[in-house]
Design a protein around this motif. Structure first.
Motif, mmCIF file in Angstrom:
data_model
loop_
_atom_site.group_PDB
_atom_site.id
_atom_site.type_symbol
_atom_site.label_atom_id
_atom_site.label_comp_id
_atom_site.label_asym_id
_atom_site.label_seq_id
_atom_site.Cartn_x
_atom_site.Cartn_y
_atom_site.Cartn_z
ATOM 1 N N GLY A 92 9.431 2.148 -5.390
ATOM 2 C CA GLY A 92 9.564 2.001 -3.944
ATOM 3 C C GLY A 92 8.888 3.091 -3.137
ATOM 4 N N PHE A 93 8.238 4.023 -3.800
ATOM 5 C CA PHE A 93 7.559 5.122 -3.118
ATOM 6 C C PHE A 93 6.082 5.113 -3.473
ATOM 7 C CE2 PHE A 93 11.952 6.542 -3.676
ATOM 8 C CZ PHE A 93 12.271 6.962 -2.404
ATOM 9 N N ARG A 94 5.322 5.918 -2.732
ATOM 10 C CA ARG A 94 3.931 6.162 -3.073
ATOM 11 C C ARG A 94 3.606 7.583 -2.645
ATOM 12 N NH1 ARG A 94 0.184 3.085 1.412
ATOM 13 N NH2 ARG A 94 0.861 4.330 3.177
ATOM 14 N N ILE A 95 2.517 8.100 -3.164
ATOM 15 C CA ILE A 95 2.032 9.418 -2.763
ATOM 16 C C ILE A 95 0.908 9.174 -1.764
ATOM 17 C CG2 ILE A 95 0.953 11.560 -3.534
ATOM 18 C CD1 ILE A 95 2.260 10.999 -6.310
ATOM 19 N N ASN A 96 1.065 9.683 -0.558
ATOM 20 C CA ASN A 96 0.063 9.419 0.474
ATOM 21 C C ASN A 96 -1.161 10.325 0.288
ATOM 22 O OD1 ASN A 96 0.627 11.932 1.689
ATOM 23 N ND2 ASN A 96 1.946 11.039 3.251
ATOM 24 N N PRO A 97 -2.245 10.102 1.047
ATOM 25 C CA PRO A 97 -3.462 10.908 0.872
ATOM 26 C C PRO A 97 -3.244 12.417 1.064
ATOM 27 C CG PRO A 97 -3.982 8.936 2.104
ATOM 28 C CD PRO A 97 -2.479 8.975 1.967
ATOM 29 N N GLU A 102 6.165 9.194 0.188
ATOM 30 C CA GLU A 102 6.663 8.405 1.317
ATOM 31 C C GLU A 102 7.132 7.049 0.824
ATOM 32 O OE1 GLU A 102 3.354 8.085 4.031
ATOM 33 O OE2 GLU A 102 2.461 6.439 2.909
ATOM 34 N N ALA A 103 7.951 6.383 1.635
ATOM 35 C CA ALA A 103 8.382 5.030 1.294
ATOM 36 C C ALA A 103 7.147 4.135 1.288
ATOM 37 C CB ALA A 103 9.405 4.524 2.308
ATOM 38 N N PRO A 105 4.834 0.866 1.728
ATOM 39 C CA PRO A 105 4.863 -0.168 2.775
ATOM 40 C C PRO A 105 5.748 -1.365 2.411
ATOM 41 C CG PRO A 105 2.623 0.607 2.465
ATOM 42 C CD PRO A 105 3.456 1.238 1.380
ATOM 43 N N GLN A 106 5.775 -1.739 1.131
ATOM 44 C CA GLN A 106 6.619 -2.860 0.703
ATOM 45 C C GLN A 106 8.105 -2.543 0.920
ATOM 46 O OE1 GLN A 106 4.204 -1.295 -1.043
ATOM 47 N NE2 GLN A 106 3.228 -2.647 -2.528
ATOM 48 N N SER A 107 8.500 -1.283 0.746
ATOM 49 C CA SER A 107 9.891 -0.878 0.967
ATOM 50 C C SER A 107 10.249 -0.963 2.444
ATOM 51 C CB SER A 107 10.122 0.547 0.464
ATOM 52 O OG SER A 107 9.907 0.619 -0.918
ATOM 53 N N VAL A 108 9.318 -0.553 3.297
ATOM 54 C CA VAL A 108 9.548 -0.627 4.738
ATOM 55 C C VAL A 108 9.639 -2.094 5.164
ATOM 56 C CG1 VAL A 108 8.609 -0.034 7.015
ATOM 57 C CG2 VAL A 108 8.464 1.615 5.132
ATOM 58 N N GLU A 109 8.805 -2.952 4.597
ATOM 59 C CA GLU A 109 8.869 -4.386 4.910
ATOM 60 C C GLU A 109 10.194 -4.996 4.464
ATOM 61 O OE1 GLU A 109 7.043 -6.446 6.860
ATOM 62 O OE2 GLU A 109 6.104 -4.530 7.370
#
Length: 179
Positions: A92-97, A102-103, A105-109
């Protein structure tokens, strides 16, 4: 809801499933360590970190073959792939640039979908019941997704959520007054 009897595996979402995955996939961890690959794994969700797209494609192919041959498991091609850390999600997370967690986008959706579901105006619940359901959901959601270091994409939803809640009460009030 359609239920389907399964002859294999453990029930999805059950507490036994991740435990058995950790036990069974311990050999995968050892193989990745033997190959000196940086990785993160929880249950059957695994990210492997390499320095280039070409290396990523080569490692994906090699590890997929190893998993099929040694563990007798099929890697789900639709859920597997290569990409920059900000293009891939993990739990549910990703590492941003910028290198911050961060959460995804699929988690926010999914949060937005739940807001739409919980704050539908056509429900026959009192305001107190609506609030209690919302509080229970958002406390659980925040306990997990609040672990993100970068929260702008979460906090950016605050106004949208407030408008959705107001809309629910406005429509309920309007329907009551119209009758």
């Amino acid at each position: 809801m359609l239920l389907q009897v399964s002859e294999e595996g453990t029930p999805q979402g059950g507490p036994l499933s991740p435990l058995l995955a950790h036990i069974y996939l311990d050999e995968l961890d050892k193989e990745l360590e033997k190959r000196k690959l940086a990785f993160s794994r929880y249950a059957d969700d695994c990210n492997i970190y390499v320095s280039s797209r070409r290396a990523a494609e080569r490692v994906l192919e090699g590890i997929s073959q190893w998993i099929k041959g040694e563990l007798r498991l099929e890697v789900n091609a639709s859920k597997s792939g290569t990409g920059r850390p900000w293009e891939r999600k993990f739990l549910g997370f990703r590492i941003n640039p910028a290198g911050k967690i961060e959460a995804a986008p699929q988690s926010v959706e999914r949060l937005k979908d739940k807001v739409r579901e919980l704050w539908r105006s056509c429900q026959s619940l009192s305001s107190v019941e609506l609030r209690e359901r919302w509080c229970a959901y958002i406390c659980g959601w925040w306990a997990y997704d609040g672990l993100a270091e970068e929260r702008r994409n979460i906090f950016g939803q605050e106004g949208w959520i407030r408008r959705h809640i107001r809309k629910c009460f406005w429509e309920r009030w309007h329907d009551t007054c119209a009758n």
